[in-house]
Design a protein around this motif. Structure first.
Motif, PDB file in Angstrom:
ATOM      1  N   THR A 164      60.452 -32.207  -8.680  1.00 12.15           N
ATOM      2  CA  THR A 164      60.261 -33.617  -8.549  1.00 12.15           C
ATOM      3  C   THR A 164      58.996 -34.114  -9.539  1.00 12.15           C
ATOM      4  N   ILE A 165      58.225 -32.925  -9.607  1.00  4.19           N
ATOM      5  CA  ILE A 165      57.052 -33.317 -10.264  1.00  4.19           C
ATOM      6  C   ILE A 165      57.085 -33.342 -11.573  1.00  4.19           C
ATOM      7  N   THR A 166      56.741 -34.416 -12.541  1.00  7.09           N
ATOM      8  CA  THR A 166      56.758 -34.435 -14.008  1.00  7.09           C
ATOM      9  C   THR A 166      55.808 -33.476 -14.723  1.00  7.09           C
ATOM     10  N   LYS A 167      56.322 -32.643 -15.603  1.00  8.69           N
ATOM     11  CA  LYS A 167      55.574 -31.854 -16.312  1.00  8.69           C
ATOM     12  C   LYS A 167      54.732 -32.607 -17.190  1.00  8.69           C
ATOM     13  N   SER A 168      53.249 -32.128 -17.535  1.00 13.09           N
ATOM     14  CA  SER A 168      52.671 -32.914 -18.701  1.00 13.09           C
ATOM     15  C   SER A 168      52.935 -32.036 -19.864  1.00 13.09           C
ATOM     16  N   ASP A 169      52.859 -32.842 -21.012  1.00  9.43           N
ATOM     17  CA  ASP A 169      52.847 -32.426 -22.317  1.00  9.43           C
ATOM     18  C   ASP A 169      51.300 -31.780 -22.881  1.00  9.43           C
ATOM     19  N   TYR A 170      50.243 -32.535 -22.738  1.00  9.65           N
ATOM     20  CA  TYR A 170      49.179 -32.289 -23.059  1.00  9.65           C
ATOM     21  C   TYR A 170      48.021 -32.579 -22.090  1.00  9.65           C
ATOM     22  N   PHE A 171      46.864 -31.913 -21.951  1.00 10.58           N
ATOM     23  CA  PHE A 171      45.769 -32.429 -21.153  1.00 10.58           C
ATOM     24  C   PHE A 171      44.529 -32.581 -21.808  1.00 10.58           C
ATOM     25  N   ILE A 172      43.614 -33.271 -21.231  1.00  2.00           N
ATOM     26  CA  ILE A 172      42.560 -33.471 -21.860  1.00  2.00           C
ATOM     27  C   ILE A 172      41.331 -32.916 -20.840  1.00  2.00           C
ATOM     28  N   VAL A 173      40.365 -31.962 -21.444  1.00  2.00           N
ATOM     29  CA  VAL A 173      39.286 -31.482 -20.903  1.00  2.00           C
ATOM     30  C   VAL A 173      38.143 -31.630 -21.854  1.00  2.00           C
ATOM     31  N   GLY A 174      36.867 -31.303 -21.391  1.00  2.00           N
ATOM     32  CA  GLY A 174      35.569 -31.277 -21.860  1.00  2.00           C
ATOM     33  C   GLY A 174      34.419 -31.631 -21.194  1.00  2.00           C
ATOM     34  N   GLY A 175      33.250 -32.235 -21.724  1.00  2.00           N
ATOM     35  CA  GLY A 175      32.220 -32.494 -21.045  1.00  2.00           C
ATOM     36  C   GLY A 175      31.190 -33.324 -21.780  1.00  2.00           C
ATOM     37  N   ILE A 176      30.263 -34.115 -21.271  1.00  2.00           N
ATOM     38  CA  ILE A 176      28.960 -34.625 -21.713  1.00  2.00           C
ATOM     39  C   ILE A 176      28.277 -33.398 -21.997  1.00  2.00           C
ATOM     40  N   THR A 177      27.599 -33.068 -23.286  1.00  2.00           N
ATOM     41  CA  THR A 177      27.034 -31.976 -23.447  1.00  2.00           C
ATOM     42  C   THR A 177      25.625 -32.122 -23.752  1.00  2.00           C
ATOM     43  N   GLU A 178      24.919 -33.399 -24.241  1.00  2.00           N
ATOM     44  CA  GLU A 178      23.624 -33.516 -24.663  1.00  2.00           C
ATOM     45  C   GLU A 178      23.191 -34.849 -24.150  1.00  2.00           C
ATOM     46  N   VAL A 179      21.885 -34.914 -23.817  1.00  2.00           N
ATOM     47  CA  VAL A 179      21.023 -35.838 -23.519  1.00  2.00           C
ATOM     48  C   VAL A 179      19.866 -35.906 -23.834  1.00  2.00           C
ATOM     49  N   ASN A 180      19.414 -36.503 -25.061  1.00  2.00           N
ATOM     50  CA  ASN A 180      18.300 -36.279 -25.798  1.00  2.00           C
ATOM     51  C   ASN A 180      17.263 -37.556 -25.480  1.00  2.00           C
ATOM     52  N   TYR A 181      16.072 -37.297 -24.852  1.00  2.00           N
ATOM     53  CA  TYR A 181      15.205 -38.290 -24.682  1.00  2.00           C
ATOM     54  C   TYR A 181      14.299 -38.682 -25.685  1.00  2.00           C
ATOM     55  N   ASN A 182      13.844 -40.006 -25.843  1.00  2.00           N
ATOM     56  CA  ASN A 182      12.456 -40.101 -26.849  1.00  2.00           C
ATOM     57  C   ASN A 182      12.839 -39.525 -28.202  1.00  2.00           C
ATOM     58  N   ILE A 183      14.028 -39.700 -28.707  1.00  2.00           N
ATOM     59  CA  ILE A 183      14.309 -39.255 -30.020  1.00  2.00           C
ATOM     60  C   ILE A 183      13.174 -40.039 -31.281  1.00  2.00           C
ATOM     61  N   GLN A 184      12.944 -41.249 -30.727  1.00  2.00           N
ATOM     62  CA  GLN A 184      12.130 -41.927 -31.702  1.00  2.00           C
ATOM     63  C   GLN A 184      11.580 -43.104 -30.906  1.00  2.00           C
ATOM     64  N   ILE A 212      42.049 -31.559 -26.459  1.00  2.00           N
ATOM     65  CA  ILE A 212      43.411 -31.848 -25.926  1.00  2.00           C
ATOM     66  C   ILE A 212      44.304 -30.686 -26.355  1.00  2.00           C
ATOM     67  N   VAL A 213      44.756 -30.013 -25.098  1.00  2.00           N
ATOM     68  CA  VAL A 213      45.330 -28.875 -24.975  1.00  2.00           C
ATOM     69  C   VAL A 213      46.944 -28.983 -24.789  1.00  2.00           C
ATOM     70  N   ASP A 214      47.901 -28.312 -25.413  1.00  2.00           N
ATOM     71  CA  ASP A 214      49.275 -28.286 -25.233  1.00  2.00           C
ATOM     72  C   ASP A 214      49.520 -27.502 -23.731  1.00  2.00           C
ATOM     73  N   SER A 215      49.930 -28.200 -22.848  1.00  2.00           N
ATOM     74  CA  SER A 215      50.016 -27.608 -21.563  1.00  2.00           C
ATOM     75  C   SER A 215      50.994 -26.299 -21.680  1.00  2.00           C
ATOM     76  N   LYS A 216      52.002 -26.297 -22.348  1.00  2.00           N
ATOM     77  CA  LYS A 216      53.051 -25.087 -22.488  1.00  2.00           C
ATOM     78  C   LYS A 216      52.331 -23.814 -23.149  1.00  2.00           C
ATOM     79  N   THR A 217      51.686 -24.254 -24.259  1.00  2.00           N
ATOM     80  CA  THR A 217      51.272 -22.768 -24.961  1.00  2.00           C
ATOM     81  C   THR A 217      49.654 -22.734 -24.578  1.00  2.00           C
ATOM     82  N   LEU A 218      49.105 -23.660 -24.084  1.00  2.00           N
ATOM     83  CA  LEU A 218      47.697 -23.667 -23.968  1.00  2.00           C
ATOM     84  C   LEU A 218      46.913 -23.453 -25.381  1.00  2.00           C
ATOM     85  N   VAL A 219      47.252 -23.915 -26.146  1.00  2.00           N
ATOM     86  CA  VAL A 219      46.915 -24.018 -27.626  1.00  2.00           C
ATOM     87  C   VAL A 219      46.053 -25.345 -27.713  1.00  2.00           C
ATOM     88  N   VAL A 220      44.906 -25.301 -28.331  1.00  2.00           N
ATOM     89  CA  VAL A 220      44.141 -26.186 -28.473  1.00  2.00           C
ATOM     90  C   VAL A 220      44.260 -27.150 -29.660  1.00  2.00           C
TER      91      VAL A 220
END
Length: 475
Positions: A164-184, A212-220
């Protein structure tokens, strides 16, 4: 001369008082427009601010355009899920908490919803309720008020046939990787006798990385790395000096900065557009070119609904007045045959065989002498359905050896120490329960359990894993 000094001191005090009064008037002017309202008898009035509104960003029009383009190019339905989009900056303040939002995944979900069109969103970030109801179904506790037929018998619980649960075709993952204060930063301050103005500007930046990753093959399929700068200002003026024996300290000013979290949301929306475009083979460039840095008054859904005419083909100039009638005829002809809707998600096939949560299916396997006893996530208790299985084991053991497989949810992925301790408790419960049914503890042998160094999952059917095997004999 003393009289003159006294007059000067009096004039100074009067001037100071006038300045303070004017400052108080300025504070009243700076107070936000709030309506006070008494919410209950005997309560003081509660300030009420602005009404709730849609949380819009500068990319509302871009997302409406991109969603329309996906429909126009008939790319087909895509089911997309969202995993963790975490804060990897490790920037934290004791007074203010985390520097950047902890809700990156939720913002990506909202971005997919704003794009709309042929994009379907699959819930994978927090399936807690669905997992719990699946557990209720597995224990035959979930019902809909109707009577259902299972193996020819009426039952009040919902039979579950799986799928009953529909499979996904793709999924999105990642993150916020930088915060740089007082650049100028820069500014100026001018004072004479501790009286004078000051001004300052500053710039910070954040960056994020999504894929974004292919849910079936896990290829990015596609990665995106975006950065955004935020600028702020601060202006003010101050007075710090003695008038005779009276010290006067006055500071006024204001400061402002582009909202940091709104900027992160906008960057996540643009990244989502680029990722979705990559898996659909659509160029988002002409839609992104509509970005003007201003927040529109309408949401993406309202912008899309307000379009009076079909979305024009991209890369073509607007029709001239001379060709307006011809364009209207083409639009009318196109409207007469509307484009087909996105292909619906295939419905699960009609149930075949026994329900997965029936007693027969619980004990079914390649051998009639194998009985499967399930446990819920992290639980050591035996539910009603498993109790009936123990009755079945005791009856079967009177005729010969019975092999028992113990299973749990495949989401159980504890460390080896916690896993072994939990399994010991479960085995003790089973042995004690069988003892109450006339099976001596010595008649139950553990034939297999994971080695302490084994941290892998041993799958056994959809959504569950094998955690131990027993051999039960009647003595």
């Amino acid at each position: 001369m003393m009289l003159k000094f006294k007059n000067i001191a009096r004039i100074g005090k009067v001037s100071t008082a006038a300045v303070i009064v004017s400052m108080l008037g300025g504070c009243v002017a700076l107070k936000p427009a709030l309506n006070a309202q008494k919410l209950g008898r005997g309560e003081v009035a509660t300030p009420m601010g602005s009404p709730v509104r849609d949380n819009r960003t500068p990319l509302e029009g871009v997302m409406a355009c991109f969603g329309d383009r996906l429909v126009q190019q008939r790319v087909g339905t895509k089911v997309i899920a969202v995993g963790d989009v975490k804060d990897y900056t490790s920037k934290y303040s004791i007074n203010e908490g985390s520097a950047v939002t902890q809700g990156g995944s939720l913002m990506v979900y909202s971005a997919l919803g704003k794009i709309g069109g042929p994009i379907l969103i699959a819930e994978r970030f927090d399936p807690t309720v669905a997992e719990r109801e699946l557990g209720y179904t597995d224990r035959r506790q979930l019902g809909d008020g109707q009577v259902h037929a299972v193996n020819g018998q009426p039952v009040p619980w919902l039979p579950y046939f799986g799928g009953t649960i529909t499979k996904s075709d793709y999924f999105i993952v990642g993150g916020i990787t930088e915060v740089n204060y007082n650049i100028q930063s820069g500014g100026a301050q001018f004072q004479i006798d501790n009286i004078g103005p000051k001004a300052r500007t500053f710039t910070t930046s954040v960056a994020l990385d999504l894929r974004i990753v292919d849910s079936k093959t896990l290829v990015v399929v596609k990665t995106v790395s975006l950065s955004k700068q935020f600028s702020g200002y601060e202006v003010g003026a101050g007075l710090f000096r003695f008038f005779g024996t009276t010290l006067v300290d006055i500071n006024v000013g204001s400061k402002g900065q582009e909202p940091l979290q709104l900027g992160i949301r906008t960057a996540l929306e643009e990244a989502t557009i680029k990722l979705v475009a990559a898996v659909n083979g659509v160029d988002p460039g002409e839609c992104l070119a509509q970005y003007d840095g201003r927040v529109p008054e309408k949401t993406s859904d309202e912008i899309r609904a307000a379009r009076a005419l079909p979305v024009p083909a991209f890369g073509h100039a607007a029709p001239s007045p001379a060709s307006a009638s011809a364009a209207e005829e083409q639009i009318a002809a196109a409207s007469a045959v509307p484009p087909p809707p996105p292909a619906p998600v295939a419905a699960p096939a009609a149930p075949v065989g026994s329900a997965l949560n029936s007693v027969e299916a619980k004990g079914a396997s390649n051998s009639s002498d194998l009985v499967i006893v399930p446990f819920e996530f992290g639980d050591v208790s035996i539910g009603g359905a498993a109790q009936s299985l123990l009755d079945q084991i005791a009856q079967m053991a009177a005729k010969g050896p019975v092999e028992v497989m113990i299973v749990a949810r495949d989401t159980e992925n504890f460390d080896a120490g916690k896993r072994d301790a939990l399994l010991d408790q479960r085995l003790a419960i089973i042995i004690a329960s069988l003892s109450n049914r006339g099976i001596a503890a010595g008649a139950v042998t553990v034939t297999w359990r994971p080695d302490k160094a084994d941290t892998s999952i041993h799958p056994d059917g959809p959504g569950r894993q094998e955690i131990a095997r027993l051999m039960v004999r009647k003595k």
